[in-house]
Design a protein around this motif. Structure first.
Motif, short mmCIF file in Angstrom:
data_model
loop_
_atom_site.label_atom_id
_atom_site.label_comp_id
_atom_site.label_asym_id
_atom_site.label_seq_id
_atom_site.Cartn_x
_atom_site.Cartn_y
_atom_site.Cartn_z
N GLY A 180 5.14 7.06 8.93
CA GLY A 180 3.70 7.25 9.07
C GLY A 180 3.04 7.90 7.87
O GLY A 180 3.45 7.72 6.73
N ILE A 181 2.05 8.71 8.19
CA ILE A 181 1.20 9.27 7.14
C ILE A 181 1.98 10.22 6.22
O ILE A 181 1.68 10.33 5.03
CB ILE A 181 -0.03 9.99 7.76
N GLU A 213 1.66 0.01 2.45
CA GLU A 213 1.77 -0.26 3.90
C GLU A 213 2.84 -1.30 4.17
O GLU A 213 3.62 -1.18 5.11
CB GLU A 213 0.42 -0.76 4.43
N LEU A 228 6.35 0.24 3.59
CA LEU A 228 6.79 1.13 4.66
C LEU A 228 7.29 0.38 5.89
O LEU A 228 8.10 0.89 6.65
CB LEU A 228 5.66 2.08 5.05
N VAL A 236 3.49 8.09 3.63
CA VAL A 236 2.43 7.63 2.71
C VAL A 236 2.09 8.75 1.73
O VAL A 236 2.05 8.56 0.52
CB VAL A 236 1.15 7.23 3.50
N ARG A 237 1.87 9.93 2.29
CA ARG A 237 1.48 11.08 1.47
C ARG A 237 2.52 11.36 0.38
O ARG A 237 2.19 11.52 -0.80
CB ARG A 237 1.33 12.30 2.38
#
Lengths: 95, 299
Positions: free
Chosen positions: B235-236, B264, B267, B239-240
């Motif tokens: 998840g985020i 995206e 991942l 991404v971070r």
């Protein structure tokens, strides 16, 4: 209220984020994760003329009570002002 | 003047420069005899020395359209022909290079004559070529990572500088006989059959640079710890951490949006792990168990 920094608002990995771009990318690193309400406030910040109007707009669109709507709006807008992402456009600095 | 061709991932560049101009040794590992792509797809650079870099800057600034992005080592702005960059060493007073886009696939680069001897350093020379921008045209991007070859697959250790990326890759070499393709960078490309890591001509202080491509088995975001632990990063948070290690032209929103779109997809298709580790064989064992468990699941 006016947004004075450049950000991309987008959804990624199921979350809504603000990513600095343009000259702002040289001032801030990373991304800001936003709640659904924060995203709504960001999108409508320049469309309303007061905090009361923003709170009413939140109430019209989300099933939350007035106290929570006001708390969310004050917290998020306060953070935007504090970080220099937005500035007041009214002379009396109330919006 | 001499023209040399290079292929980095799928991106092809042609450098026309004075024959005696030094060039980083690592770049020669990417040299090809003739362009393999269509003529209009090759990015062409005209490179020369100048003793009047201020004059060139002045001329380009007169053609500036819109605002300037400024940071200590780099100034970027647009002209009607494309993007211009002035490059500087951090803390220096003068710029050492100017890059001006003249057409979609043509760039003119001037190096200050005083930096001639420094052009053998990959970071000094290649920074002027804006390669991160060129590879993005081919949907590829650069991940700050120690790129390890493990059973003919790529395992990419990524983390902020100083965390110990190449140290972990070294541990694997010592205890498992793997080898490092690049100690500091990898080029991620989505091929029709999945993600591949390609070599990259810049390798930071690791001095390990090879031109090899392998399918990506995993990306491992490292952090130092006293106990060894590996877990999937999703998840985020993924991404971070990943976005912070991808070379993105932050001032270019189109570039950023494209990078996030690709991220995206990545991942969804590539396992990303967080490894909290020390420097030991146990750290190697810990990740190895995780990689082997996942490959058994895939089988």
């Amino acid at each position: 209220m006016k947004i004075i920094k450049e950000f991309i608002l987008r959804e990624i990995a199921g979350e809504c984020v603000l990513v600095p771009t343009g000259a702002t990318s040289q001032e801030f690193n990373g991304m800001i994760t936003m709640s659904e309400t924060a995203k709504f406030i960001w999108e409508n910040l320049e469309q309303v003329d007061s905090l009361e109007e923003m709170v009413q707009l939140i109430l019209d669109n989300y099933e939350i009570d007035e106290e929570t709507a006001k708390k969310d709006a004050v917290a998020f807008i306060g953070a935007l002002l504090q970080n220099g992402f937005a500035e007041c456009t009214k002379e009396d600095q109330t919006w | 003047m001499v023209t040399r061709n290079y292929r980095i991932g799928h991106t092809e560049i042609a450098l026309t420069m004075p024959e005696e101009m030094p060039c980083p040794e690592n770049l020669s590992k990417f040299r090809i005899a003739e362009p393999e792509r269509a003529k209009e797809e090759v990015i062409r650079y005209q490179i020369e020395y100048t003793d009047d870099i201020e004059g060139i800057k002045g001329q380009l600034l007169e053609m500036k359209t819109g605002r300037e992005i400024y940071r200590d080592d780099l100034t970027v702005f647009q002209t009607e022909q494309g993007e211009c960059r002035f490059l500087k060493f951090r803390g220096a007073k003068q710029h050492y290079a100017v890059s001006a886009q003249e057409q979609d696939n043509r760039y003119h680069i001037w190096f200050d004559k005083s930096v001639e001897k420094m052009l053998v350093f990959d970071t000094v020379f290649l920074a002027a070529l804006c390669l991160e921008k060129q590879v993005m045209r081919d949907d590829a991007w650069i991940l700050h990572s120690a790129y390890m070859c493990y059973h003919d697959t790529a395992v990419l250790f990524s983390a902020p500088s100083g965390t110990g990326k190449s140290t972990q890759a070294d541990q694997w070499e010592t205890y498992r006989g793997t080898w490092t393709v690049n100690g500091d960078k990898s080029l991620l490309v989505r091929e029709p059959d999945g993600w591949y890591a390609h070599g990259w001509p810049i390798c930071g202080s690791s001095e390990i640079c090879n031109n090899k491509a392998y399918p990506v088995r995993a990306i491992v975001m490292l952090s130092q710890a006293t106990e060894n632990r590996v877990y999937p990063l999703k998840g985020i948070q993924a991404v971070r951490e990943l976005l912070a290690q991808i070379t993105v032209n932050g001032w270019n929103s189109e570039f950023q949006i494209k990078a996030m779109d690709r991220l995206e997809v990545l991942l969804q298709e590539v396992p990303v792990y967080k490894q909290e580790c020390d420097i030991s064989e146990e750290a190697v064992r810990c990740l190895e168990r995780c990689l082997e468990t996942d490959s058994r699941k895939d089988a």
